[in-house]
Each structure stands twice: as C-alpha cells, then as structure tokens.
Design a protein around this motif. Structure first.
Motif, PDB file in Angstrom:
ATOM      1  N   GLU A  58     -15.257 -15.940   7.960  1.00  0.00           N
ATOM      2  CA  GLU A  58     -15.160 -14.482   7.859  1.00  0.00           C
ATOM      3  C   GLU A  58     -13.987 -13.897   8.635  1.00  0.00           C
ATOM      4  OE1 GLU A  58     -18.895 -12.718   8.828  1.00  0.00           O
ATOM      5  OE2 GLU A  58     -20.002 -13.813   7.286  1.00  0.00           O
ATOM      6  N   SER A  59     -13.432 -14.654   9.574  1.00  0.00           N
ATOM      7  CA  SER A  59     -12.292 -14.123  10.332  1.00  0.00           C
ATOM      8  C   SER A  59     -10.974 -14.316   9.601  1.00  0.00           C
ATOM      9  CB  SER A  59     -12.217 -14.809  11.704  1.00  0.00           C
ATOM     10  OG  SER A  59     -11.911 -16.187  11.560  1.00  0.00           O
ATOM     11  N   ASP A  63      -8.366  -7.862   5.114  1.00  0.00           N
ATOM     12  CA  ASP A  63      -9.273  -6.982   5.850  1.00  0.00           C
ATOM     13  C   ASP A  63      -8.781  -5.537   5.859  1.00  0.00           C
ATOM     14  OD1 ASP A  63      -7.081  -7.158   7.479  1.00  0.00           O
ATOM     15  OD2 ASP A  63      -8.202  -7.526   9.309  1.00  0.00           O
ATOM     16  N   TYR A  68      -3.316  -9.757   8.405  1.00  0.00           N
ATOM     17  CA  TYR A  68      -4.529 -10.560   8.504  1.00  0.00           C
ATOM     18  C   TYR A  68      -4.217 -12.055   8.451  1.00  0.00           C
ATOM     19  CZ  TYR A  68      -3.999 -10.842   3.404  1.00  0.00           C
ATOM     20  OH  TYR A  68      -3.523 -11.055   2.139  1.00  0.00           O
ATOM     21  N   GLU A 180      -2.085 -15.564  16.855  1.00  0.00           N
ATOM     22  CA  GLU A 180      -3.478 -15.958  16.641  1.00  0.00           C
ATOM     23  C   GLU A 180      -4.017 -16.743  17.833  1.00  0.00           C
ATOM     24  OE1 GLU A 180      -7.114 -15.971  14.732  1.00  0.00           O
ATOM     25  OE2 GLU A 180      -5.309 -14.790  14.386  1.00  0.00           O
ATOM     26  N   GLU A 189     -12.103 -11.497  22.018  1.00  0.00           N
ATOM     27  CA  GLU A 189     -12.612 -12.324  20.938  1.00  0.00           C
ATOM     28  C   GLU A 189     -14.114 -12.540  21.071  1.00  0.00           C
ATOM     29  OE1 GLU A 189     -12.814 -14.934  17.612  1.00  0.00           O
ATOM     30  OE2 GLU A 189     -11.533 -13.272  18.260  1.00  0.00           O
ATOM     31  N   PRO A 193     -14.287 -10.203  15.887  1.00  0.00           N
ATOM     32  CA  PRO A 193     -12.913 -10.415  15.414  1.00  0.00           C
ATOM     33  C   PRO A 193     -12.016  -9.236  15.715  1.00  0.00           C
ATOM     34  CG  PRO A 193     -14.519 -10.991  13.731  1.00  0.00           C
ATOM     35  CD  PRO A 193     -15.265 -10.270  14.820  1.00  0.00           C
ATOM     36  N   ARG A 195      -8.074  -7.977  14.791  1.00  0.00           N
ATOM     37  CA  ARG A 195      -6.975  -8.323  13.908  1.00  0.00           C
ATOM     38  C   ARG A 195      -5.742  -7.507  14.265  1.00  0.00           C
ATOM     39  NH1 ARG A 195      -9.185 -11.186   9.442  1.00  0.00           N
ATOM     40  NH2 ARG A 195     -11.419 -10.960   9.342  1.00  0.00           N
TER      41      ARG A 195
END
Length: 204
Positions: A58-59, A63, A68, A180, A189, A193, A195
């Motif tokens: 899901e990360s 988004d 992303y 990242e 974190e 999440p 972004r």
C-alpha cells in the motif's frame, strides 16, 4: 512490443539503459516458452489461484502526488516468482505501445526515474545487507553514486547528448532512492506512510 513514438522523437532516446523504466520495454527471449527472467511491465496475465493470499504494497503506487513510489506491479511480479512455477513468455502476444508526446518531456522522464528510485528501495528493503554503512539515513554508496551521476549531467563539450541525458535519468533515480531511504528511516514512518514531493534537483 511494438513502439509508436511521436514524430521527430530521437532514436537514441529509446536505446538508453533506463528505457525499461521509462518505456516499459520487456523482451527476455526471441522465442516463446518458460523463462527465468523476472517478469516486468504492464502486459501480463496471472492465474487467479496464484493471487490468493497476496496483497499489494500500500505504500507504493499513485497517491495523488507527483513523487509517489512507483512499482506496484513490479513488486507483485517479484513476489510471484517461483522456480517451480516459471513464467511463460509469449512472443506472439504483441503489445502496441503508443508513446504520447508528453511522455517524452524531459521533466516527465526524470520524474518517472525518481518514482522508480523510491519504489526500488521499498522493493529491496528486505534484502539490504546489514553491512551497509548509512549516512543521514541513506547507504553511503548512494551519496557517492548520486554525486558521480550529477557530475556527468554537466553539458561538457565532449559529451554526447544521449550520455548526458542517461546520467540525468540515473541521477534522478538515485535521488529517489536517497529520499525513500530517508523517509523510511524517519520517526514519522512509525505513524504511517509519508510521501514527500520531488525535490528541486536539476531539471526536476
């Protein structure tokens, strides 16, 4: 895969090492049959029973932001790799890939490389050796690699345009990897999440 670039697109652009990232080029063999190559790209089919029990990360994936982490399908395909259940390459299943002019925009290509850099870190996060040395939450080698790529982006007279642009794409991919790594090492974190948008690197 048959490519249909817009009129006037330079041939060298589709021969860059980063072409697999930017144009989803995949062709592991000339003939159809089982392949040990890791499947890559948007054109594939998976049996329903193989998907049972699997979830998308899901990360990773769109988004609503520009920067992303990219690679949802790649992560799924890597998860499905099984020597006892090899993938099958079908050479006759031709895909017509129409490249739109906006997909050749310099910023769009650099941004796509940046997204892939972020996705690669998520994909490989379980396999990083413990011997890696980190600086500011990032493996030290990435800082050196990014500095070298940034140097090669300089438009010096003796550098071909293709080599210059290749270095630029590599720099932005490394920039995504660095961002990242720093995101994953941040205390934020732990709360969910986060972004970050792309940074302000050269030609970002």
């Amino acid at each position: 895969m048959l490519f249909y670039p817009p009129p006037g697109a330079p041939d060298w652009l589709f021969d860059l090492e980063e072409r697999a990232v930017n144009f989803a080029r995949y062709g592991p063999a000339d003939e159809s049959g089982p392949t040990t190559a890791t499947p890559f790209g948007p054109s594939f089919a998976v049996r329903a029973e193989v998907m049972r029990g699997l979830r998308f990360e899901e990360s990773v994936g769109p988004d609503g932001s520009d920067g992303y982490a990219m690679g949802t399908e790649t992560m799924l395909l890597v998860e499905l790799v099984d020597p006892e259940r090899p993938a099958v390459y079908v050479a006759d299943s031709v895909v017509h890939h129409i490249v739109r002019p906006e997909q050749l925009d310099r910023r769009a290509l650099c941004l796509r490389s940046f997204r892939m850099g972020r996705g690669l870190v998520v994909l490989c996060s379980r396999h990083n050796p413990p011997s890696l040395r980190y600086v500011f939450g990032t493996p030290r080698y990435l800082w050196r690699a990014a500095a070298g790529a940034l140097w090669r982006t300089l438009p010096l007279p003796d550098r071909q345009r293709s080599a210059h642009f290749e270095a630029e794409l590599r720099f932005h991919r490394l920039r995504g990897e660095i961002m990242e790594h720093r995101r994953m090492s941040s205390p934020r974190e732990q709360t969910g999440p986060h972004r970050p948008a792309p940074g302000k690197g050269p030609n970002a």
